[in-house]
Scaffold this motif. Structure first.
Motif, PDB file in Angstrom:
ATOM      1  N   GLY A  38       0.763  -1.236   0.000  1.00 46.01           N
ATOM      2  CA  GLY A  38       0.000   0.000   0.000  1.00 46.01           C
ATOM      3  C   GLY A  38       0.792   1.284   0.000  1.00 46.01           C
ATOM      4  N   PHE A  39       1.928   1.296  -0.670  1.00 46.95           N
ATOM      5  CA  PHE A  39       2.648   2.555  -0.813  1.00 46.95           C
ATOM      6  C   PHE A  39       3.017   2.784  -2.273  1.00 46.95           C
ATOM      7  N   ARG A  40       3.313   4.034  -2.594  1.00 47.38           N
ATOM      8  CA  ARG A  40       3.648   4.410  -3.966  1.00 47.38           C
ATOM      9  C   ARG A  40       5.138   4.226  -4.198  1.00 47.38           C
ATOM     10  N   PHE A  41       5.500   3.861  -5.420  1.00 49.18           N
ATOM     11  CA  PHE A  41       6.887   3.477  -5.692  1.00 49.18           C
ATOM     12  C   PHE A  41       7.413   4.127  -6.963  1.00 49.18           C
ATOM     13  N   LEU A  42       8.610   4.652  -6.859  1.00 57.38           N
ATOM     14  CA  LEU A  42       9.321   5.243  -7.988  1.00 57.38           C
ATOM     15  C   LEU A  42      10.744   4.705  -7.964  1.00 57.38           C
ATOM     16  N   ALA A  43      11.152   4.065  -9.052  1.00 56.76           N
ATOM     17  CA  ALA A  43      12.523   3.558  -9.157  1.00 56.76           C
ATOM     18  C   ALA A  43      13.388   4.593  -9.859  1.00 56.76           C
ATOM     19  N   GLY A  44      14.627   4.736  -9.437  1.00 50.28           N
ATOM     20  CA  GLY A  44      15.487   5.744 -10.050  1.00 50.28           C
ATOM     21  C   GLY A  44      16.929   5.301 -10.153  1.00 50.28           C
ATOM     22  N   ALA A  45      17.719   6.119 -10.804  1.00 55.21           N
ATOM     23  CA  ALA A  45      19.143   5.855 -10.965  1.00 55.21           C
ATOM     24  C   ALA A  45      19.893   7.175 -11.030  1.00 55.21           C
ATOM     25  N   VAL A  46      21.042   7.219 -10.367  1.00 55.68           N
ATOM     26  CA  VAL A  46      21.932   8.384 -10.422  1.00 55.68           C
ATOM     27  C   VAL A  46      23.014   8.077 -11.440  1.00 55.68           C
ATOM     28  N   LYS A  47      23.064   8.843 -12.516  1.00 50.81           N
ATOM     29  CA  LYS A  47      24.038   8.565 -13.570  1.00 50.81           C
ATOM     30  C   LYS A  47      25.272   9.443 -13.428  1.00 50.81           C
ATOM     31  N   ASN A  48      25.873   9.359 -12.250  1.00 54.09           N
ATOM     32  CA  ASN A  48      27.114  10.097 -12.006  1.00 54.09           C
ATOM     33  C   ASN A  48      27.721   9.601 -10.703  1.00 54.09           C
ATOM     34  N   VAL A  49      28.857  10.159 -10.339  1.00 58.06           N
ATOM     35  CA  VAL A  49      29.557   9.768  -9.121  1.00 58.06           C
ATOM     36  C   VAL A  49      29.029  10.589  -7.940  1.00 58.06           C
ATOM     37  N   PRO A  50      29.278  10.124  -6.699  1.00 54.71           N
ATOM     38  CA  PRO A  50      28.744  10.846  -5.533  1.00 54.71           C
ATOM     39  C   PRO A  50      29.118  12.315  -5.472  1.00 54.71           C
TER      40      PRO A  50
ATOM     41  N   LEU B  73      22.653  13.902 -14.041  1.00 56.98           N
ATOM     42  CA  LEU B  73      21.465  13.215 -14.549  1.00 56.98           C
ATOM     43  C   LEU B  73      20.963  12.178 -13.556  1.00 56.98           C
ATOM     44  N   LEU B  74      19.677  12.247 -13.261  1.00 53.32           N
ATOM     45  CA  LEU B  74      18.967  11.185 -12.559  1.00 53.32           C
ATOM     46  C   LEU B  74      17.705  10.884 -13.347  1.00 53.32           C
ATOM     47  N   TYR B  75      17.430   9.598 -13.553  1.00 53.86           N
ATOM     48  CA  TYR B  75      16.151   9.302 -14.177  1.00 53.86           C
ATOM     49  C   TYR B  75      15.357   8.341 -13.322  1.00 53.86           C
ATOM     50  N   TYR B  76      14.025   8.475 -13.471  1.00 52.65           N
ATOM     51  CA  TYR B  76      13.080   7.753 -12.640  1.00 52.65           C
ATOM     52  C   TYR B  76      12.023   7.110 -13.519  1.00 52.65           C
ATOM     53  N   SER B  77      11.394   6.073 -12.982  1.00 60.75           N
ATOM     54  CA  SER B  77      10.255   5.471 -13.668  1.00 60.75           C
ATOM     55  C   SER B  77       9.318   4.888 -12.627  1.00 60.75           C
ATOM     56  N   GLY B  78       8.045   4.788 -13.021  1.00 58.51           N
ATOM     57  CA  GLY B  78       7.049   4.293 -12.081  1.00 58.51           C
ATOM     58  C   GLY B  78       5.975   5.331 -11.830  1.00 58.51           C
ATOM     59  N   ASP B  79       5.436   5.324 -10.630  1.00 58.43           N
ATOM     60  CA  ASP B  79       4.293   6.155 -10.259  1.00 58.43           C
ATOM     61  C   ASP B  79       4.563   7.633 -10.537  1.00 58.43           C
ATOM     62  N   LYS B  80       3.941   8.168 -11.581  1.00 61.66           N
ATOM     63  CA  LYS B  80       4.215   9.552 -11.970  1.00 61.66           C
ATOM     64  C   LYS B  80       3.702  10.541 -10.942  1.00 61.66           C
ATOM     65  N   THR B  81       2.691  10.146 -10.147  1.00 58.70           N
ATOM     66  CA  THR B  81       2.203  11.077  -9.123  1.00 58.70           C
ATOM     67  C   THR B  81       3.284  11.359  -8.090  1.00 58.70           C
ATOM     68  N   VAL B  82       4.122  10.374  -7.816  1.00 58.10           N
ATOM     69  CA  VAL B  82       5.246  10.576  -6.893  1.00 58.10           C
ATOM     70  C   VAL B  82       6.227  11.572  -7.504  1.00 58.10           C
ATOM     71  N   PHE B  83       6.548  11.354  -8.778  1.00 58.57           N
ATOM     72  CA  PHE B  83       7.492  12.246  -9.442  1.00 58.57           C
ATOM     73  C   PHE B  83       6.973  13.674  -9.480  1.00 58.57           C
ATOM     74  N   GLU B  84       5.711  13.838  -9.842  1.00 56.78           N
ATOM     75  CA  GLU B  84       5.150  15.185  -9.943  1.00 56.78           C
ATOM     76  C   GLU B  84       5.067  15.866  -8.580  1.00 56.78           C
ATOM     77  N   GLU B  85       4.741  15.109  -7.540  1.00 54.69           N
ATOM     78  CA  GLU B  85       4.624  15.690  -6.208  1.00 54.69           C
ATOM     79  C   GLU B  85       5.967  16.121  -5.645  1.00 54.69           C
ATOM     80  N   PHE B  86       7.013  15.333  -5.935  1.00 57.42           N
ATOM     81  CA  PHE B  86       8.306  15.576  -5.312  1.00 57.42           C
ATOM     82  C   PHE B  86       9.390  15.998  -6.303  1.00 57.42           C
ATOM     83  N   GLU B  87       8.995  16.396  -7.520  1.00 55.74           N
ATOM     84  CA  GLU B  87       9.983  16.730  -8.546  1.00 55.74           C
ATOM     85  C   GLU B  87      10.943  17.826  -8.090  1.00 55.74           C
TER      86      GLU B  87
END
Length: 288
Positions: free
Chosen positions: A106-118, A127-141
């Motif tokens: 019962g929680f929303r999920f967004l998978a992501g990746a950091v395409k660079n070093v720390p 660059l970071l890209y994400y996929s999954g629940d777009k409502t999460v992305f839009e709320e926390f973009e």
């Protein structure tokens, strides 16, 4: 927000949030790793349950999807109704499994990746890209852009970030080993490796400029542009072998690549663009 997992990348993520003025709770299985973040204003949660309960947005930076689910297992009840963003390595299958797990709990999920070093976390061009629940992305973009100015949502399928992470990441090791081979060859002549860095950078720039051309050839299935043909690369195999003998550098890692080029030529692609190797890499449906 909450950041779980304080390795070098996780610590960089948490530090970026703190420095941007976001109230940040952190947790790590080894609590001592939180100490530097506490000194700059992060709050340390004693348990993973407390860490999850502290924020509507939970960001994990653990090694794999399996590690993420294992670490969060005691906090599943607390995750209900919250948003989870994973910034870990793993396969598309792992992302799909985590999506099902998120739905079950019962929680929303967004998978992501950091395409660079720390050290690049927080930079405008990181660059970071994400996929999954777009409502999460839009709320926390806006919040997520603290981690890098080049922030992209790839689509609603949660496995897309992992797919692109692995597809793009496949370039890294061959490129680095190529540089290391060159470094060993230069040292064999008594020269310093730093003398080749500028030229290697220019070479990578040239390769970058070719990627849109090769992508179009592959998408169109048209390999008739022979500016860099398979046969040209095939002729270069002998040069690699000569250099290996002269410098006493182990080039065995190139053997599968040379074999791939030979198979492409044997399949009738000799006079085609080197991008035709994609056709050889693509297994038929009957192959395992």
């Amino acid at each position: 927000m909450t950041v779980i997992g304080l390795g070098s990348m996780g610590s960089a993520l948490a530090e970026a949030f703190v420095k941007a003025g976001h109230p940040t709770t952190v947790w790590n299985r080894t609590a001592a790793k939180a100490a530097p973040l506490i000194t700059i204003g992060a709050r340390h949660a004693e348990t993973v349950e407390d860490a999850v309960a502290a924020s509507p947005l939970v960001i994990t930076c653990l090694t794999t999807f399996d590690d993420t689910r294992l670490a969060l297992r005691p906090a599943c009840a607390s995750l209900h109704g919250r948003a989870l963003v994973t910034l870990n390595s793993g396969s598309p299958a792992g992302a799909r499994e985590t999506t099902a797990w998120a739905i079950d709990h019962g929680f929303r999920f967004l998978a992501g990746a950091v395409k660079n070093v720390p050290s690049a976390v927080g930079a405008p061009d990181t660059l970071l890209y994400y996929s999954g629940d777009k409502t999460v992305f839009e709320e926390f973009e806006t919040t997520l852009k603290v981690l890098g100015g080049d922030t992209v949502h790839l689509g609603d399928e949660a496995d897309l970030a992992a797919l692109y992470e692995m597809a793009v990441g496949a370039m890294l090791l061959p490129a680095l080993v190529g540089f290391f081979q060159g470094a060993a060859a230069v040292q064999a002549r008594g020269l310093e490796v730093n003398t080749m860095v500028r030229f290697a950078g220019k070479w990578l720039d040239m390769i970058k400029s070719l990627l849109p051309i090769y992508a179009k050839e592959i998408d169109d299935g048209d390999y008739t542009d022979t500016a860099s043909s398979v046969n040209l690369f095939l002729a270069g195999v002998a040069h690699d072998e000569d250099l290996a003998r002269e410098t006493n550098v182990d080039t065995a890692w190139l053997a599968p690549l040379h074999d791939l080029v030979r198979r492409a030529a044997e399949a009738g692609h000799g006079d085609h663009s080197i991008a035709a190797l994609t056709e050889v890499l693509r297994k038929s449906a009957r192959q395992p």
